[in-house]
Design an enzyme around this catalytic site. Structure first.
Site, PDB file in Angstrom:
ATOM      1  N   LYS A   1       0.808  -1.222   0.000  1.00 35.10           N
ATOM      2  CA  LYS A   1       0.000   0.000   0.000  1.00 35.10           C
ATOM      3  C   LYS A   1       0.836   1.265   0.000  1.00 35.10           C
ATOM      4  CE  LYS A   1      -3.466  -0.770  -0.557  1.00 35.10           C
ATOM      5  NZ  LYS A   1      -4.005  -1.248  -1.858  1.00 35.10           N
TER       6      LYS A   1
ATOM      7  N   GLY B   1       1.713   2.745  -3.045  1.00 34.30           N
ATOM      8  CA  GLY B   1       1.677   3.163  -4.441  1.00 34.30           C
ATOM      9  C   GLY B   1       2.264   2.130  -5.374  1.00 34.30           C
TER      10      GLY B   1
ATOM     11  N   HIS C   1       6.967  -7.158  -2.396  1.00 29.60           N
ATOM     12  CA  HIS C   1       6.904  -6.480  -1.100  1.00 29.60           C
ATOM     13  C   HIS C   1       7.989  -7.008  -0.156  1.00 29.60           C
ATOM     14  CE1 HIS C   1       3.309  -4.479  -2.278  1.00 29.60           C
ATOM     15  NE2 HIS C   1       2.523  -5.527  -2.207  1.00 29.60           N
TER      16      HIS C   1
ATOM     17  N   SER D   1      -4.317   2.921   4.421  1.00 32.49           N
ATOM     18  CA  SER D   1      -4.566   2.242   3.157  1.00 32.49           C
ATOM     19  C   SER D   1      -4.576   0.724   3.342  1.00 32.49           C
ATOM     20  CB  SER D   1      -3.506   2.648   2.132  1.00 32.49           C
ATOM     21  OG  SER D   1      -3.789   2.082   0.868  1.00 32.49           O
TER      22      SER D   1
ATOM     23  N   TYR E   1       6.358   8.256  -2.195  1.00 35.93           N
ATOM     24  CA  TYR E   1       4.992   8.398  -2.678  1.00 35.93           C
ATOM     25  C   TYR E   1       4.562   9.865  -2.653  1.00 35.93           C
ATOM     26  CZ  TYR E   1      -0.086   7.519  -2.815  1.00 35.93           C
ATOM     27  OH  TYR E   1      -1.426   7.494  -3.144  1.00 35.93           O
TER      28      TYR E   1
ATOM     29  N   ASP F   1      -7.599  10.206 -10.823  1.00 38.57           N
ATOM     30  CA  ASP F   1      -8.960  10.168 -11.356  1.00 38.57           C
ATOM     31  C   ASP F   1      -9.052   9.221 -12.560  1.00 38.57           C
ATOM     32  OD1 ASP F   1      -9.703  11.955  -9.436  1.00 38.57           O
ATOM     33  OD2 ASP F   1      -9.628  13.712 -10.749  1.00 38.57           O
TER      34      ASP F   1
ATOM     35  N   PHE G   1     -10.054  -1.523  -5.364  1.00 37.88           N
ATOM     36  CA  PHE G   1      -8.634  -1.798  -5.142  1.00 37.88           C
ATOM     37  C   PHE G   1      -7.819  -0.499  -5.140  1.00 37.88           C
ATOM     38  CE2 PHE G   1      -4.326  -3.017  -6.325  1.00 37.88           C
ATOM     39  CZ  PHE G   1      -4.098  -4.088  -5.474  1.00 37.88           C
TER      40      PHE G   1
ATOM     41  N   ARG H   1      -7.991   3.140  -4.297  1.00 36.38           N
ATOM     42  CA  ARG H   1      -8.939   3.851  -3.435  1.00 36.38           C
ATOM     43  C   ARG H   1      -8.804   5.367  -3.645  1.00 36.38           C
ATOM     44  NH1 ARG H   1      -9.680   5.457   1.985  1.00 36.38           N
ATOM     45  NH2 ARG H   1      -7.427   5.444   2.247  1.00 36.38           N
ATOM     46  N   LYS H   2      -8.232   6.090  -2.671  1.00 39.18           N
ATOM     47  CA  LYS H   2      -8.172   7.552  -2.762  1.00 39.18           C
ATOM     48  C   LYS H   2      -6.889   8.055  -3.413  1.00 39.18           C
ATOM     49  CE  LYS H   2     -11.126   9.262   0.972  1.00 39.18           C
ATOM     50  NZ  LYS H   2     -11.154  10.083   2.202  1.00 39.18           N
TER      51      LYS H   2
END
Length: 345
Positions: free
Chosen positions: A74, A76, A154, A183, A238, A275, A301, A303-304
Site C-alpha cells: 500500500k 503506491g 513487497h 490504506s 509516494y 482520477d 482496489f 482507493r483515494k
C-alpha cells in the site's frame, strides 16, 4: 530459469507466540493459523508458507534485463508499476492494456501472502458468475517468462535475492507510515483473503506491533533507504509523486536511460492521474470482484490515492501514540516522512 547455484535461506521461519496467533485468528478471518516471522527484524508471512517457498523467493531468477518494483504494501505499488512499465516500454499504452496486471508483472512473494487453508474455500467451488471460471486468478504471474521480466515485490532487500541490486534495476517506493497504515486497513477489509474484522484503531495497534502480514513497514523502508545510493536503485517517495508527478516521471525515465518530451511526460502524468487511474480497468484487479475475492461494498482496489488521509481516520490520541512509535523506530536514521501536502494532484 537461472542455472546459478541456489543460496540457502539465512533465516529461520518462526511462528508467533500462541496468544498472538489466537488474537490474529480472531481478528482476521483470512489468517486462521496466524503468521510467522522471518529475517533479523521479523518480516511476517502467512503461517502456512513453507521454507521451500521462502527459499524460492530468496533465489528468484535474475536477468540484467529484468525490472523490479519493490515497496512495502500500500505504498503506491500498482501506480508505480504502471509508470515503470510504460517508461521502460517506450510508452506502449496499447501493450499496457492486458486484461490483468499480473499478465505483465510477476509477484514474487504471493505464495507467502495468504493462508492456504483459508484459500481453499475460493478454489473448491468454482463459480461461473459474472464470467468467472472458478478459483482465484494467478496473481503470482509467471516467474519463468522470458526476459525482460517485470517483477513486483513487497519483500525487503534482506529477503530478496542477494544479487538483486547488482543484476537488475529496482525502483523502490516509500510512503509515510500513517497513510500506509490507513490504506492497508482498507485493503485488508476489502480483500477476503485477509478479511480484517475490526476497526481502524485496532488495526493501528496491529500495525505498531508489526503483527500484520508483510510488516514491519519502517524497517523495510530503512533497509532500502540505506541502499539508496546504489546505482541500480531508484528510491522514490509516494509523497513526491503526489506533489510533482512529472518530476518523478523524469527521474525514473533518466534511471532507465529514456528521454521523453514534455508532451510525452504530460501524457503519462495524465494517464497516471488518480482520477484516470481509478477508472483504468487494466490495473484495478476487477477480476477479483468477479471471483468473489472482495467485498464490493467496501470500496475498490485503487482507493483515494491521497497524502494526509490519515487525518480522516486517526483520533488525536491515536496520532500521538503513532508519532511516539515512529520516533522510536526512526531513532538513529536520517529517514523522514512527509505527512501532509499543501497541494497534490
Amino acid at each position: 530459469m537461472s542455472s546459478e547455484k541456489r543460496i540457502p535461506l539465512p533465516f529461520k521461519i518462526i511462528p508467533l507466540e500462541d496468544e498472538v496467533q489466537q488474537k490474529i485468528a480472531k481478528d482476521f478471518a483470512g489468517y486462521p493459523n496466524g503468521l510467522v516471522s522471518c529475517n533479523h527484524w521479523g518480516f511476517k508471512f502467512s503461517a502456512t508458507v513453507t521454507e521451500q517457498e521462502v527459499e524460492d523467493m530468496y533465489n528468484h531468477p535474475l536477468d540484467p534485463r529484468d525490472v523490479w518494483v519493490v515497496t512495502p504494501p500500500k505504498c503506491g505499488t500498482t501506480w508505480t508499476q504502471e509508470m515503470v512499465w510504460l517508461i521502460a516500454n517506450d510508452l506502449d499504452y496499447e501493450g499496457a492494456k492486458t486484461p490483468f496486471i499480473p499478465d505483465r508483472w510477476s509477484f514474487v512473494d504471493f505464495p507467502g501472502l495468504s493462508d492456504k487453508e483459508y484459500m481453499k474455500r475460493f478454489t473448491s467451488n468454482p463459480s461461473e458468475k459474472d464470467g468467472a471460471t472458478g478459483g482465484p486468478p494467478n496473481l503470482a504471474g509467471d516467474p519463468n517468462r522470458p526476459p525482460p521480466r517485470f517483477v513486483k515485490s513487497h519483500l525487503p532487500f534482506s529477503l530478496s535475492n542477494p544479487r538483486l541490486l547488482d543484476v537488475c534495476k529496482v525502483v523502490y517506493v516509500a510512503r509515510n507510515p500513517k497513510d500506509a497504515c490507513v490504506s492497508y486497513y482498507h485493503h485488508m477489509r476489502l480483500i477476503r483473503v485477509h478479511d480484517f474484522l475490526g476497526d481502524i484503531e485496532l488495526f493501528t495497534e496491529y500495525f505498531m506491533k508489526d503483527e500484520l502480514g508483510e510488516s514491519p513497514f519502517i524497517e523495510h523502508m530503512i533497509e532500502a533507504w540505506n541502499l539508496r545510493h546504489h546505482p541500480n536503485l531508484c528510491f522514490l517517495f509516494y509523497e513526491d509523486m503526489k506533489k510533482d508527478l512529472r518530476s518523478q516521471i523524469r527521474k525514473v525515465a533518466k534511471f532507465f536511460g529514456k528521454d521523453y518530451s514534455e508532451e510525452q511526460v504530460d501524457n503519462l502524468a495524465e494517464h497516471l492521474h488518480i482520477d484516470n487511474f481509478k477508472k483504468n480497468p487494466f490495473v484495478n484487479f476487477e477480476s477479483l470482484n468477479k471471483l468473489g475475492l472482495t467485498y464490493p461494498d467496501r470500496g475498490s482496489f485503487v482507493r483515494k490515492g491521497k497524502t494526509g488521509d490519515w487525518k480522516n481516520h486517526f483520533t488525536p490520541e491515536m496520532n500521538e501514540k503513532f508519532d511516539k512509535w515512529m520516533e522510536e523506530k526512526l531513532k538513529g536514521t536520517d529517514l523522514t516522512f512527509v505527512q501532509e501536502l499543501e497541494k497534490q494532484d
